[in-house]
Design an enzyme around this catalytic site. Sequence first.
Site, PDB file in Angstrom:
ATOM      1  N   ASP A  43      -0.497   8.382   0.327  1.00 53.44           N
ATOM      2  CA  ASP A  43      -0.454   8.540  -0.926  1.00 53.44           C
ATOM      3  C   ASP A  43      -2.016   8.888  -1.355  1.00 53.44           C
ATOM      4  O   ASP A  43      -2.460   8.591  -2.504  1.00 53.44           O
ATOM      5  CB  ASP A  43      -0.335   6.918  -1.651  1.00 53.44           C
ATOM      6  N   TRP A  87       0.205  -6.261   5.233  1.00 47.17           N
ATOM      7  CA  TRP A  87      -0.802  -5.474   4.586  1.00 47.17           C
ATOM      8  C   TRP A  87      -2.242  -6.100   4.830  1.00 47.17           C
ATOM      9  O   TRP A  87      -2.387  -7.435   4.743  1.00 47.17           O
ATOM     10  CB  TRP A  87      -0.349  -5.463   3.105  1.00 47.17           C
ATOM     11  N   GLU A 108      -6.331  -4.249   9.083  1.00 48.48           N
ATOM     12  CA  GLU A 108      -6.579  -3.488  10.197  1.00 48.48           C
ATOM     13  C   GLU A 108      -7.665  -2.489  10.128  1.00 48.48           C
ATOM     14  O   GLU A 108      -8.229  -2.084  11.092  1.00 48.48           O
ATOM     15  CB  GLU A 108      -4.998  -2.842  10.668  1.00 48.48           C
ATOM     16  N   ASP A 109      -7.833  -1.901   9.079  1.00 49.90           N
ATOM     17  CA  ASP A 109      -8.942  -0.937   8.730  1.00 49.90           C
ATOM     18  C   ASP A 109     -10.275  -1.819   9.074  1.00 49.90           C
ATOM     19  O   ASP A 109     -11.253  -1.001   9.661  1.00 49.90           O
ATOM     20  CB  ASP A 109      -8.873  -0.303   7.587  1.00 49.90           C
ATOM     21  N   HIS A 128       1.757   3.161  -6.883  1.00 45.56           N
ATOM     22  CA  HIS A 128       2.871   2.764  -6.480  1.00 45.56           C
ATOM     23  C   HIS A 128       3.006   1.253  -6.402  1.00 45.56           C
ATOM     24  O   HIS A 128       1.771   0.554  -6.546  1.00 45.56           O
ATOM     25  CB  HIS A 128       3.123   3.191  -5.022  1.00 45.56           C
TER      26      HIS A 128
END
Length: 288
Positions: free
Chosen positions: A140, A200, A203-204, A233
Amino acid sequence: VRPNTTPTPGRPGGALGPCPDGPPNLLGSLYVEFRTNRTLQDVRNLVGPFLQQGGRYRPSSCVARQKVAVIIPFRNRYEHLTHWLHYVHPVLMRQQLDYGVYVINQDGDGAFNRAKLMNIGFVEALIEYDYDCFVFSDVDLVPIDDRNLYRCSDHPRHLSVAVDKFNFILPYATIFGGVSALSKQQFLKVNGFSNTFWGWGGEDDDMSQRISYRRMFISRPDSVTGRYKMIQHERDSHNDPNPRRVQKLTETYFNIIKDGLSTLSYTVREIRKDLLYTLVTVDWFWFS
Ligand code: UDH
């Protein structure tokens, strides 16, 4: 009859020279909107003639400086993917990259695992071609300035620095989510992403810590070049915030070698070549 390859002066046999460091046909700031209804066929008609099956491209007039695999973690976002392909293919072409687009599709409706999908993308892309740079992109996020080069540099690079959703401001200094680029060597050095962030978030930031624990820095374009539009979204089903995401970040240092590429396990269900992208559908046992 003229030979169909006109020899380049000074280059025996007309071999192509390297592409210039600064791609000459960039436009700078771009107009991007997501209101138009687009179909994949519209996009195939627009950019397909320049692509090879699987969303592969290389410039015809010079040898690209880098071979770039663009990896998109994915499940059930075809509308976003269509916008992404419509806008990003032309950008990557103008950037004169030798690139391929890999959409790594999580099968089933288990908890989403973005980082594991990106690890799989790294492995599967390398099976196909000798890529030296990996750009990991959310489906996105569309760049609105084509001077933001989808290439790797001396240090891991965070590309999505100024997203409209965050008022074009970097939310915090160590952020590495959205769109990022690591060379093959950099990705191997950190053992890829963790495979154990389910749902969610986190991880980043775990990757950001891996980078610093391996004594690398995060490089970024400036906040004008690094502008992005995010497609609005709702939160997807089966991707609820991970309640352990903050706690897990205290464990990164100890987990780098025991959780990542070295422990990646998955099953490829299907590899499908569209003209615009390679779709790799995967799943795994819940415990892996
Ligand atoms: N994704 C899917 N399907 C899903 C869930 C996620 O395709 O069901 C992929 C997709 O590429 C998406 C990405 O995973 O763009 C990230 O998921 P998201 O769009 O739900 O994440 P979000 O928009 O991220 O909430 C905003 C940036 C957060 C900053 C991170 C700070 N650490």
